[in-house]
Design an enzyme around this catalytic site. Structure first.
Site, PDB file in Angstrom:
ATOM      1  N   GLY A  93     -24.830   3.625   2.142  1.00  0.00           N
ATOM      2  CA  GLY A  93     -23.982   4.192   1.095  1.00  0.00           C
ATOM      3  C   GLY A  93     -24.599   3.841  -0.239  1.00  0.00           C
ATOM      4  O   GLY A  93     -25.291   2.819  -0.378  1.00  0.00           O
TER       5      GLY A  93
ATOM      6  N   GLY B 212     -22.756   4.277  -3.429  1.00  0.00           N
ATOM      7  CA  GLY B 212     -21.699   4.508  -4.416  1.00  0.00           C
ATOM      8  C   GLY B 212     -21.378   3.229  -5.162  1.00  0.00           C
ATOM      9  O   GLY B 212     -22.228   2.346  -5.298  1.00  0.00           O
ATOM     10  N   ASN B 213     -20.136   3.118  -5.607  1.00  0.00           N
ATOM     11  CA  ASN B 213     -19.750   1.988  -6.454  1.00  0.00           C
ATOM     12  C   ASN B 213     -19.990   0.639  -5.775  1.00  0.00           C
ATOM     13  O   ASN B 213     -20.677  -0.230  -6.327  1.00  0.00           O
ATOM     14  CB  ASN B 213     -18.270   2.157  -6.856  1.00  0.00           C
ATOM     15  CG  ASN B 213     -17.761   0.979  -7.659  1.00  0.00           C
ATOM     16  OD1 ASN B 213     -17.421  -0.061  -7.110  1.00  0.00           O
ATOM     17  ND2 ASN B 213     -17.745   1.114  -8.967  1.00  0.00           N
ATOM     18  N   ALA B 214     -19.430   0.459  -4.587  1.00  0.00           N
ATOM     19  CA  ALA B 214     -19.498  -0.856  -3.938  1.00  0.00           C
ATOM     20  C   ALA B 214     -20.947  -1.239  -3.609  1.00  0.00           C
ATOM     21  O   ALA B 214     -21.399  -2.344  -3.928  1.00  0.00           O
ATOM     22  CB  ALA B 214     -18.644  -0.847  -2.673  1.00  0.00           C
TER      23      ALA B 214
ATOM     24  N   LYS C 173       0.872  -1.193   0.000  1.00  0.00           N
ATOM     25  CA  LYS C 173       0.000   0.000   0.000  1.00  0.00           C
ATOM     26  C   LYS C 173       0.893   1.222   0.000  1.00  0.00           C
ATOM     27  O   LYS C 173       2.026   1.187   0.499  1.00  0.00           O
ATOM     28  CB  LYS C 173      -0.881   0.009   1.258  1.00  0.00           C
ATOM     29  CG  LYS C 173      -2.109   0.889   1.145  1.00  0.00           C
ATOM     30  CD  LYS C 173      -3.125   0.244   0.225  1.00  0.00           C
ATOM     31  CE  LYS C 173      -4.527   0.672   0.468  1.00  0.00           C
ATOM     32  NZ  LYS C 173      -5.502  -0.242  -0.113  1.00  0.00           N
TER      33      LYS C 173
HETATM   34  P1  NAD Z   1     -18.039   5.797  -3.476  1.00  0.00           P
HETATM   35  O1  NAD Z   1     -17.380   7.103  -3.334  1.00  0.00           O
HETATM   36  O2  NAD Z   1     -18.391   5.313  -4.852  1.00  0.00           O
HETATM   37  O3  NAD Z   1     -19.383   5.764  -2.617  1.00  0.00           O
HETATM   38  C1  NAD Z   1     -19.438   6.140  -1.282  1.00  0.00           C
HETATM   39  C2  NAD Z   1     -20.906   6.330  -0.925  1.00  0.00           C
HETATM   40  O4  NAD Z   1     -21.013   6.555   0.469  1.00  0.00           O
HETATM   41  C3  NAD Z   1     -21.570   7.531  -1.604  1.00  0.00           C
HETATM   42  O5  NAD Z   1     -22.833   7.150  -2.083  1.00  0.00           O
HETATM   43  C4  NAD Z   1     -21.736   8.538  -0.476  1.00  0.00           C
HETATM   44  O6  NAD Z   1     -22.877   9.364  -0.644  1.00  0.00           O
HETATM   45  C5  NAD Z   1     -21.943   7.590   0.678  1.00  0.00           C
HETATM   46  N1  NAD Z   1     -21.743   8.241   1.972  1.00  0.00           N
HETATM   47  C6  NAD Z   1     -20.807   9.155   2.330  1.00  0.00           C
HETATM   48  N2  NAD Z   1     -21.006   9.538   3.606  1.00  0.00           N
HETATM   49  C7  NAD Z   1     -22.073   8.830   4.047  1.00  0.00           C
HETATM   50  C8  NAD Z   1     -22.760   8.774   5.283  1.00  0.00           C
HETATM   51  N3  NAD Z   1     -22.392   9.522   6.324  1.00  0.00           N
HETATM   52  N4  NAD Z   1     -23.822   7.928   5.389  1.00  0.00           N
HETATM   53  C9  NAD Z   1     -24.200   7.164   4.353  1.00  0.00           C
HETATM   54  N5  NAD Z   1     -23.596   7.179   3.153  1.00  0.00           N
HETATM   55  C10 NAD Z   1     -22.541   8.007   3.023  1.00  0.00           C
HETATM   56  O7  NAD Z   1     -17.089   4.755  -2.732  1.00  0.00           O
HETATM   57  P2  NAD Z   1     -16.934   3.208  -2.963  1.00  0.00           P
HETATM   58  O8  NAD Z   1     -15.847   2.967  -3.953  1.00  0.00           O
HETATM   59  O9  NAD Z   1     -18.265   2.596  -3.162  1.00  0.00           O
HETATM   60  O10 NAD Z   1     -16.320   2.783  -1.545  1.00  0.00           O
HETATM   61  C11 NAD Z   1     -17.160   2.611  -0.412  1.00  0.00           C
HETATM   62  C12 NAD Z   1     -16.449   1.749   0.591  1.00  0.00           C
HETATM   63  O11 NAD Z   1     -16.087   0.520  -0.013  1.00  0.00           O
HETATM   64  C13 NAD Z   1     -15.150   2.337   1.141  1.00  0.00           C
HETATM   65  O12 NAD Z   1     -14.986   1.922   2.477  1.00  0.00           O
HETATM   66  C14 NAD Z   1     -14.091   1.666   0.279  1.00  0.00           C
HETATM   67  O13 NAD Z   1     -12.824   1.612   0.933  1.00  0.00           O
HETATM   68  C15 NAD Z   1     -14.702   0.298   0.138  1.00  0.00           C
HETATM   69  N6  NAD Z   1     -14.132  -0.442  -0.998  1.00  0.00           N
HETATM   70  C16 NAD Z   1     -14.410  -0.068  -2.265  1.00  0.00           C
HETATM   71  C17 NAD Z   1     -13.841  -0.775  -3.319  1.00  0.00           C
HETATM   72  C18 NAD Z   1     -14.139  -0.406  -4.748  1.00  0.00           C
HETATM   73  O14 NAD Z   1     -13.636  -1.105  -5.639  1.00  0.00           O
HETATM   74  N7  NAD Z   1     -14.959   0.597  -5.003  1.00  0.00           N
HETATM   75  C19 NAD Z   1     -12.996  -1.869  -3.066  1.00  0.00           C
HETATM   76  C20 NAD Z   1     -12.738  -2.239  -1.743  1.00  0.00           C
HETATM   77  C21 NAD Z   1     -13.319  -1.508  -0.715  1.00  0.00           C
END
Ligand code: NAD
Length: 441
Positions: A243, A245-247, A128
């Site tokens: 949440g 977002g993507n995940a 990392k």
């Molecule tokens: P993202 O930025 O696409 O989405 C994050 C979401 O969380 C958004 O919809 C945002 O509005 C929401 N959010 C922010 N603050 C909030 C709150 N207080 N209450 C509720 N929702 C809230 O991010 P992502 O890529 O989906 O990542 C989300 C989590 O998944 C993170 O912990 C990240 O480390 C983990 N993760 C993601 C991936 C990946 O490939 N995307 C891989 C491993 C881990």
């Protein structure tokens, strides 16, 4: 040195409030807990498994647009490569504890990458890194950011490479920065074409199909396996996503394809319950138009606590860390928790959840779809031959489902929760590779 409670760094904000414990002490404790279960008593081996092999800290001078020089600090922590080259993200972030805290954070995150790769049995180790900078809040132009990225690539050039260490995007870095790192690496190494030096690239630069959906899809596969283990029918099962977002959205979309129904979601503007359920795609369209999930037709606004403690079959915390504390844990009414986000559950909550017979799919397994497909991107780059979306997804499915089954079997064997079981599985696998190779010189 073996870290324990005595070595925990307390990071204070400028108001004097304790904001964070040392994440590396936390990572080390998890390794020691797994060693306890495995009966590994040798202090040297415990230290070997805990400490990164190498932590590189670099100074990156950048000529800013106004002609002045600004010095940035960057890191690359290489935790363990017994099973294959180091693998892990590069983040651009400025945690509250400053550069010293960031160093401890990347050390911890590199340790978690070692275990994550081992659980899904991909031949990679843990790394990392990152730069102490926040491109979202600081005024930094695209040109400055490119000079910074290429400067960082120059400084880490000697320790990365497709057979050494393969970085990827992380917090506030994207395929754009990955392309710049790859291009710098290629230029510094005799203009060779080495797409496998980094993953998370755009498709046109050698990226993999299915990477965009990987984390949510992987989480859905783990939920499917957990449901089988609990004899819970996913047809008609109810799902809550924290949440949007993507995940979490892809977790929602793929769980729907398996027959489940989303009945609650949230984003940074608030949480909603949708008693009759709704299609994730429809909520996405609504959010695209209005900027939030709040106000979705047929929904009711609720608090974060109400969302997390909703009566449902599957809870997917997919946004932030530290969401489920002891109080929320006491009130949980779900059967499965799939931690799509990193670190959503506080350690104090784990024993409570275990006692309540809720099956937790811990983050290092539930969100490992991302690293599985990063691995497959690297394989495709090294072969120079590219697979279809379906082929990539199928290969990831095999690794992640097997990872769940292996961890679940260990949780039953050792009578421990899935978080401990996944660590036991991972530590056992790394130890096996270490024992095969031994120490040289
Ligand atoms: P993202 O930025 O696409 O989405 C994050 C979401 O969380 C958004 O919809 C945002 O509005 C929401 N959010 C922010 N603050 C909030 C709150 N207080 N209450 C509720 N929702 C809230 O991010 P992502 O890529 O989906 O990542 C989300 C989590 O998944 C993170 O912990 C990240 O480390 C983990 N993760 C993601 C991936 C990946 O490939 N995307 C891989 C491993 C881990």
């Amino acid at each position: 040195m073996i870290f324990n409670q005595k070595h925990i760094i307390k990071v204070f904000s400028n108001t004097g409030i304790l904001v964070k414990h040392d994440p590396f002490a936390n990572a080390t404790k998890q390794v020691n807990d797994a060693c306890d279960i495995l009966g590994v008593t040798d202090k040297g081996i415990r230290e070997y498994l805990s400490m990164p092999n190498k932590v590189l800290r670099v100074k990156i001078p950048v000529k800013m647009d106004d002609g002045k020089i600004r010095i940035f600090t960057g890191f690359r922590s290489q935790h363990n490569n017994d099973r294959g080259p180091y693998k892990g993200g590069i983040r651009y972030f400025n945690p509250e504890g400053g550069v010293e805290y960031m160093e401890r954070e990347v050390m911890a995150l590199s340790s978690w990458m070692t275990w994550k790769c081992a659980i899904v049995d991909i031949p990679l180790g843990g790394g990392k890194g990152g730069i102490y900078v926040n491109p979202k809040t600081e005024k930094i132009s695209d040109d400055e950011l490119e000079r910074l990225t290429r400067g960082f690539a120059f400084k880490i050039n000697e320790i990365i490479g497709p057979g050494k260490d393969i970085p990827a995007p992380d917090v506030y870095t994207t395929g754009k920065e990955m392309t710049q790192i790859m291009d710098t690496f290629n230029k510094l190494n005799g203009n060779i074409s080495t797409p496998g030096v980094i993953t998370g690239k755009p498709i046109s630069m050698g990226g993999s199909l299915a990477r965009n959906v990987a984390t949510g899809l992987g989480a859905a596969y783990t939920v499917r396996e957990a449901a089988k283990a609990l004899k819970l029918n996913l047809k008609g099962a109810t799902v809550v996503l924290q949440g949007f977002g993507n995940a979490s959205t892809y977790a929602g979309i793929y769980l729907e394809k398996m027959g489940a129904k989303v009945i609650g979601v949230s984003d940074s503007k608030g949480s909603i319950s949708i008693p009759k359920g709704a299609k994730t795609e429809d909520i996405i369209s609504y959010k695209e138009k209005t900027g939030s999930v709040v106000g979705y037709p047929g929904s009711k606004k609720i608090s974060t606590e109400e969302l997390l403690t909703s009566k449902c079959d599957v809870l997917v915390p997919g946004a932030l860390e530290n969401q489920i504390d002891a109080k929320i844990a006491e009130n949980l009414k779900c059967k499965i928790i799939a931690e799509a986000a990193n670190g959503p559950t506080l350690p104090e909550a784990d024993p409570i959840i275990y006692k309540k017979n809720i099956l937790v799919i811990p983050d290092i397994l539930a969100n490992s779809g991302g690293v599985c497909i990063s691995y497959l991107e690297w394989v495709q780059n090294n072969m120079g031959y590219y697979w279809s979306f379906e082929e990539v997804a199928e290969k990831m499915e095999k690794n992640i489902t097997q990872g769940f089954k292996d961890a679940y079997a260990l949780s039953k064997k050792h009578k421990v929760d899935m978080r401990k079981a996944t660590m036991v599985l991972a530590v056992e696998r790394v130890l096996e590779a270490f024992n095969q190779k031994g120490i040289w010189p």
